[in-house]
Design a protein around this motif. Structure first.
Motif, PDB file in Angstrom:
ATOM      1  N   LEU A 209       0.836  -1.209   0.000  1.00 34.85           N
ATOM      2  CA  LEU A 209       0.000   0.000   0.000  1.00 34.85           C
ATOM      3  C   LEU A 209       0.866   1.253   0.000  1.00 34.85           C
ATOM      4  N   GLN A 210       1.878   1.268   0.841  1.00 36.73           N
ATOM      5  CA  GLN A 210       2.692   2.470   1.017  1.00 36.73           C
ATOM      6  C   GLN A 210       3.728   2.650  -0.085  1.00 36.73           C
ATOM      7  N   LYS A 211       3.841   1.661  -0.978  1.00 34.90           N
ATOM      8  CA  LYS A 211       4.714   1.788  -2.144  1.00 34.90           C
ATOM      9  C   LYS A 211       3.921   2.029  -3.423  1.00 34.90           C
ATOM     10  N   ASP A 212       2.613   2.107  -3.313  1.00 32.49           N
ATOM     11  CA  ASP A 212       1.742   2.215  -4.489  1.00 32.49           C
ATOM     12  C   ASP A 212       1.642   3.678  -4.921  1.00 32.49           C
ATOM     13  N   ASP A 213       2.445   4.064  -5.899  1.00 32.33           N
ATOM     14  CA  ASP A 213       2.485   5.466  -6.331  1.00 32.33           C
ATOM     15  C   ASP A 213       1.189   5.902  -7.007  1.00 32.33           C
ATOM     16  N   VAL A 214       0.541   5.006  -7.730  1.00 34.32           N
ATOM     17  CA  VAL A 214      -0.728   5.349  -8.370  1.00 34.32           C
ATOM     18  C   VAL A 214      -1.772   5.681  -7.308  1.00 34.32           C
ATOM     19  N   LEU A 215      -1.797   4.903  -6.247  1.00 34.72           N
ATOM     20  CA  LEU A 215      -2.726   5.148  -5.152  1.00 34.72           C
ATOM     21  C   LEU A 215      -2.446   6.496  -4.491  1.00 34.72           C
ATOM     22  N   LYS A 216      -1.169   6.831  -4.346  1.00 34.29           N
ATOM     23  CA  LYS A 216      -0.798   8.109  -3.723  1.00 34.29           C
ATOM     24  C   LYS A 216      -1.265   9.296  -4.565  1.00 34.29           C
ATOM     25  N   LYS A 416      -8.475  -0.521  -2.664  1.00 37.02           N
ATOM     26  CA  LYS A 416      -7.405  -0.029  -3.543  1.00 37.02           C
ATOM     27  C   LYS A 416      -7.865  -0.028  -4.996  1.00 37.02           C
ATOM     28  N   MET A 417      -8.504  -1.109  -5.416  1.00 39.16           N
ATOM     29  CA  MET A 417      -9.025  -1.166  -6.776  1.00 39.16           C
ATOM     30  C   MET A 417     -10.053  -0.070  -7.007  1.00 39.16           C
ATOM     31  N   LEU A 418     -10.949   0.111  -6.047  1.00 48.54           N
ATOM     32  CA  LEU A 418     -12.033   1.078  -6.209  1.00 48.54           C
ATOM     33  C   LEU A 418     -11.488   2.494  -6.329  1.00 48.54           C
ATOM     34  N   MET A 419     -10.483   2.829  -5.518  1.00 48.35           N
ATOM     35  CA  MET A 419      -9.921   4.173  -5.594  1.00 48.35           C
ATOM     36  C   MET A 419      -9.237   4.415  -6.938  1.00 48.35           C
ATOM     37  N   LYS A 420      -8.466   3.447  -7.392  1.00 47.45           N
ATOM     38  CA  LYS A 420      -7.687   3.644  -8.612  1.00 47.45           C
ATOM     39  C   LYS A 420      -8.527   3.532  -9.883  1.00 47.45           C
ATOM     40  N   GLU A 421      -9.585   2.742  -9.835  1.00 46.28           N
ATOM     41  CA  GLU A 421     -10.355   2.467 -11.054  1.00 46.28           C
ATOM     42  C   GLU A 421     -11.770   3.026 -10.984  1.00 46.28           C
ATOM     43  N   ARG A 422     -12.045   3.932 -10.068  1.00 51.70           N
ATOM     44  CA  ARG A 422     -13.415   4.386  -9.844  1.00 51.70           C
ATOM     45  C   ARG A 422     -14.058   5.003 -11.078  1.00 51.70           C
ATOM     46  N   ARG A 423     -13.273   5.602 -11.946  1.00 48.34           N
ATOM     47  CA  ARG A 423     -13.847   6.300 -13.108  1.00 48.34           C
ATOM     48  C   ARG A 423     -14.361   5.344 -14.175  1.00 48.34           C
ATOM     49  N   ARG A 424     -14.007   4.071 -14.088  1.00 47.92           N
ATOM     50  CA  ARG A 424     -14.520   3.116 -15.083  1.00 47.92           C
ATOM     51  C   ARG A 424     -15.915   2.612 -14.728  1.00 47.92           C
ATOM     52  N   PHE A 425     -16.350   2.897 -13.507  1.00 47.24           N
ATOM     53  CA  PHE A 425     -17.678   2.459 -13.090  1.00 47.24           C
ATOM     54  C   PHE A 425     -18.708   3.536 -13.416  1.00 47.24           C
ATOM     55  N   HIS A 426     -19.837   3.106 -13.943  1.00 47.47           N
ATOM     56  CA  HIS A 426     -20.904   4.049 -14.302  1.00 47.47           C
ATOM     57  C   HIS A 426     -22.181   3.811 -13.493  1.00 47.47           C
TER      58      HIS A 426
END
Length: 447
Positions: A209-216, A416-426
């Protein structure tokens, strides 16, 4: 800190306070000889008294200028009582069915007197842990969120009214600052002393989690929205311990964190806590109840909450589009049904994605806790965490650490998935369908 006229109340002095306060004594029809007073606070932060008389009952909540469990050497702002009382009154103005009435507020004494939510009302989180279904929960919470958020936004207010309202709550700095730290910063900071998790089982998960730059990058965007967007009067801490329920009643309490912020923070916080309850169910299953049916009920409640919120929010918007005072979209400019539809579609899509992002952030935030070693660096934050609000009981009540970690891991991966990919959900149905790869419905998948 408290003013010179402040003094802590005990059962004896509270009796005198009630006698000397007409709003309270008249509420009891001046029948004070048979009062029953019981202190029910958890001993950490506030004094909370249940006052029961022959003709009426109410709750007295007093905010101390320090942490009750640690004493005067650990100060905490009493302004929280002021903002809580203000928020309760404003939200009840728009949603009388789901906000308890405030009978009296004394700023100098940091005293709020409000409706006593008598048994069988219980904290929603405890009901979710126990596996109790609440058939009206989605209807009631969608009503609360749609009304209180719409009517305190620019969709209903003029810009002048909105700015005045924002100014009323802009002083709630300390609790906003606390949220900024524990939701948007600490979980991603490996040097922070604020984090605790189910070790050693989640050590590698937290490291990832703390190394996930996309999440940051995503959490930075959400933090910016939280700090900069004064969209509506939000509760600010709308988790399942801030809701009391029966089979036919839902009451929202404890808006100490209230301020004008992004609408999606409240919606996301509530949905995120339902997701946490969902992922915790395998830890509460036993031979007599595998919680399969209950997990399906939680999923339906998540879907229904968003769908009903969307429907009610849009209905209010349509009702007040023409002839209303809202100045976000002036009808003389947005003057066709087609354009109105496009505006609403874009607004609600953005709000949906905001809600998913904030919900994910709240889920991740609940994966950790603050240790006592933070005292010297940031007293308010450390003390807040010690009083137990950061312990999410859904998981903490799972005794088997390995089983608890398994539930937490699935929740963390989904968040983590939801935060990073939230824009693909409609749609919310798409989000619920995405649950299955994360094995929240573990028993069904295994079968």
């Amino acid at each position: 800190m408290g003013s010179s006229g402040f003094h802590p109340l005990d059962e004896k002095s509270l009796m005198e306070y009630i006698k000397d306060t007409p709003a309270l004594s008249s509420k009891l029809s001046n029948h004070l000889h048979d009062l029953q007073i019981k202190e029910v606070g958890d001993g950490n932060l506030n004094f909370v008294y249940i006052v029961v008389g022959s003709s009426a009952s109410f709750v007295i909540k007093q905010g101390l200028p320090y942490i009750r469990s640690l004493g005067e050497s650990w100060p905490m702002t009493q302004d929280r009582s002021y903002y809580e009382a203000m928020a309760l009154k404003e939200k009840r103005k728009w949603c009388t069915d789901h906000v308890p009435e405030v009978y009296h507020f004394d700023r100098e004494m940091a005293v709020i007197c409000m409706r006593y939510l008598e048994p069988p009302h219980i904290i929603l989180r405890k009901g979710l842990i126990a596996g109790i279904e609440y058939p009206l929960l989605a209807h009631h919470m969608s009503e609360f969120m749609a009304t209180t958020l719409f009517f305190t936004s620019l969709l209903y207010h003029t810009t002048a009214e909105h700015k005045r309202s924002v100014a009323q709550f802009c002083g709630n700095i300390e609790l906003c600052r606390l949220t900024e730290q524990v939701v948007f910063s600490d979980p991603y900071n490996k040097t922070s002393q604020c984090n605790r998790w189910t070790s050693p089982y989640l050590d590698h998960d937290v490291e990832a989690l703390q190394k996930d730059d996309v999440l940051k990058i995503e959490i930075a965007e959400l933090k910016s929205l939280f700090c900069e967007r004064s969209q509506a009067l939000i509760h600010g801490d709308l988790h399942t311990s801030s809701v009391m329920v029966t089979q036919d009643s839902t009451q929202v309490i404890d808006p100490e964190f209230a301020f004008y912020g992004p609408i999606g923070f409240d919606v996301g916080a509530f949905l995120g806590n339902l997701f946490l309850a969902l992922f915790a169910q395998d830890g509460h299953a036993d031979q007599g109840d595998d919680r399969r049916a209950y997990k399906e009920w939680i999923l339906r409640t998540i879907e229904e909450t968003w769908i009903l919120f969307h429907r009610k929010f849009i209905a209010l918007w349509n009702q007040h589009w023409e002839g209303g005072s809202g100045e976000a979209y002036l009808p003389e400019i947005y003057n066709s049904h087609e354009l109105q539809h496009l505006v609403q579609k874009k607004y609600m899509e953005d709000l949906f994605h905001d809600s998913l992002g904030f919900g994910a952030a709240k889920m991740i935030r609940w994966m950790g806790d603050t240790s006592m070693t933070l005292f010297a660096r940031l007293p308010i934050c450390s003390l807040w965490r010690i009083v137990g609000v950061a312990h999410v009981e859904d998981f903490e009540s799972i005794v088997d650490a390995r089983k608890r970690a398994d539930c937490e891991r699935r929740a963390l991966e989904f968040a983590k998935m939801l935060m990073k990919e939230r824009r693909r959900f409609h749609t919310i149905t798409e989000v619920v369908s995405a649950i299955h790869p994360h094995q929240c419905l573990k028993n069904q998948v295994d079968d």
